[in-house]
Enzyme design. Structure first.
Site, PDB file in Angstrom:
ATOM      1  N   LYS A 126     -13.024 -10.443  13.268  1.00 41.37           N
ATOM      2  CA  LYS A 126     -11.651 -10.056  12.943  1.00 41.37           C
ATOM      3  C   LYS A 126     -11.112 -11.073  11.945  1.00 41.37           C
ATOM      4  CE  LYS A 126     -10.499  -7.834  17.360  1.00 41.37           C
ATOM      5  NZ  LYS A 126      -9.796  -7.997  18.659  1.00 41.37           N
ATOM      6  N   GLU A 138      -4.572   2.528  18.762  1.00 38.22           N
ATOM      7  CA  GLU A 138      -5.716   2.659  17.865  1.00 38.22           C
ATOM      8  C   GLU A 138      -6.165   4.105  17.688  1.00 38.22           C
ATOM      9  OE1 GLU A 138      -8.565  -0.131  19.342  1.00 38.22           O
ATOM     10  OE2 GLU A 138      -7.312  -1.851  18.816  1.00 38.22           O
TER      11      GLU A 138
END
EC number: 4.2.1.11
Length: 428
Positions: free
Chosen positions: A338, A205
């Site tokens: 999400k 990330e």
């Protein structure tokens, strides 16, 4: 003119070099929408299931040709001729077509790609930015970014058990300023890590993954970077943790290899987190307990829930049924959103709305395997979620979301607000 006339699914690659699904939707008017879905590394047991081929001779079994085939045949046939402006009806059609609770028959990756692409096509036809198409014409809040600057756990190859250590620019006055603060801290941290002879390689990330002695050493490194960048830890830039506790929860114990193999009960682990919150300016903890440790979650919420945002990710998996149970039991005070955990935009928006009604915050989030698709940036603004978690200040798959938010703030001009600490309304 809003009728769907063509759907094209294809296999593309995500930020980790793994296959994922992309979908194009073409409308009778000539409008077109394109969307690509993300994929997670640490996944909740109750998430909607992405369909993978399992053919070890292609992409180590991670191909998505079956999902693409479903998109190009069964899903395409079901959606052909439907009005793209009717997102709820489109998504209900997708859900009923699959017919399983976890979307395992056709694949959540195929369903979500279609859901997102239909929305983008409808926005294109309407001549609206995606966030305006979703959210209407009222005032909107820009989200506070939760920036992952040190990676551990399943996102990195280092000694840390906790998956993410984040900075939150709560004292900024605009999203543009918040992003600049984050970038300056990121570069200060890189200089510090390099100066200590550690690797400045980044994880999935975009955060650094140094081999620090323990978690407190990592926290102290971040605090030093904040100060060296010229900011005040706490009042200007707060901290957040993503423990991803399910990853190190075994047989009723939390075993922290990065703390010398420490094995803790739920209460002991809650006490450790509370100690860190007292010692450092930590205002948000995600997945502080394992997804199946509901008793531990209740302990943690009772202990910290009035002063720290406790975000359920693996716990709730963007699912309104599970979120409702958590609200009734007084567990957590926030939900991570999400889109690929649940599989359609309509269900995503329902989870955000349920959280808000209960006084829970909703943090719109990326996955570790991302693409250049920036839909979550538009969702965060459209729903006034006020918080977004989309990685560090590196890797173009993460920057795609931040840059889209810069564009949105510019377009909104004076009707855009940046909430800062007010985004944490669950702590009032």
């Amino acid at each position: 003119m809003s009728a769907i006339v063509d759907i094209i699914g294809r296999e593309i690659l995500d930020s980790r070099g793994n296959p994922t699904v992309e979908c194009d939707v073409l409308l009778e008017s000539g409008a077109m929408g394109r969307a690509a879905v993300p994929s997670g590394a640490s996944t909740g047991e109750r998430e909607a299931i992405e369909l993978r081929d399992g053919d070890k001779s292609r992409y180590l079994g991670k191909g998505v040709l079956r999902a693409v085939e479903n998109l190009n045949t069964e899903i395409s046939e079901a959606l052909m001729g439907l009005d793209a402006q009717e997102q709820t009806f489109v998504d209900r059609t997708l859900i009923e077509l699959d017919g399983t609770d976890t979307k395992e028959r056709l694949g959540a990756n195929a369903l979500l790609a279609a859901s997102m692409a239909v929305a983008r096509a409808a926005a294109d036809e309407s001549g609206l930015s995606l966030y305006r198409y979703f959210g209407g014409s009222g005032p909107m809040s820009m989200p506070v970014p939760m920036m992952n600057v040190i990676n551990g756990g399943a996102h990195a190859n280092n000694t840390l058990d906790l998956q993410e250590l984040m900075i939150l620019p709560v004292g900024a006055t605009s999203f543009r300023e918040a992003l600049r603060w984050g970038a300056e801290v990121f570069h200060a941290l890189k200089k510090l890590i390099h100066g200590q002879g550690m690797s400045t390689a980044v994880g999935d990330e975009g955060g650094f993954a140094p081999n620090v002695p323990n978690h407190e050493a990592a926290i102290q490194l971040i605090l030093k970077a904040i100060a060296e960048a010229g900011y005040e830890p706490g009042s200007q830039i707060a901290l957040g943790l993503d423990c991803a506790s399910s990853e190190f929860y075994r047989d009723g114990k939390y075993t922290l290899a990065g703390e010398g193999g420490l094995s803790l009960s739920s209460q002991e682990f809650a006490n450790l987190l509370a100690t860190w919150c007292d010692k450092y300016p930590i205002i948000s903890i995600e997945d502080g307990m394992a997804e199946n440790d509901w008793e531990g979650w209740k302990l943690l919420t009772d202990q910290l829930g009035k002063k720290v945002q406790l975000v359920g990710d693996d716990l709730f998996v963007t699912n309104t049924r599970i979120l409702k149970e958590g609200i009734q039991k007084g567990v957590a005070n926030s939900i991570l959103i999400k889109i690929n955990q649940i599989g359609t935009l309509t269900e995503t928006f329902a989870a955000i709305e349920m959280a808000k009604r209960a006084g829970y915050t909703a943090v719109v989030s990326h996955r570790s395997g991302e693409t250049e698709d920036s839909t979550i940036a538009d969702i965060a603004v459209a729903t006034n979620a006020m918080q977004i978690k989309t990685g560090s200040l590196s890797r173009s798959d993460r920057m795609a979301k931040y840059n889209q938010l810069l564009r949105i703030e510019e377009e909104l001009a004076e009707v855009a607000s940046y909430p800062g600490l007010d985004a944490f309304y669950n702590l009032r």
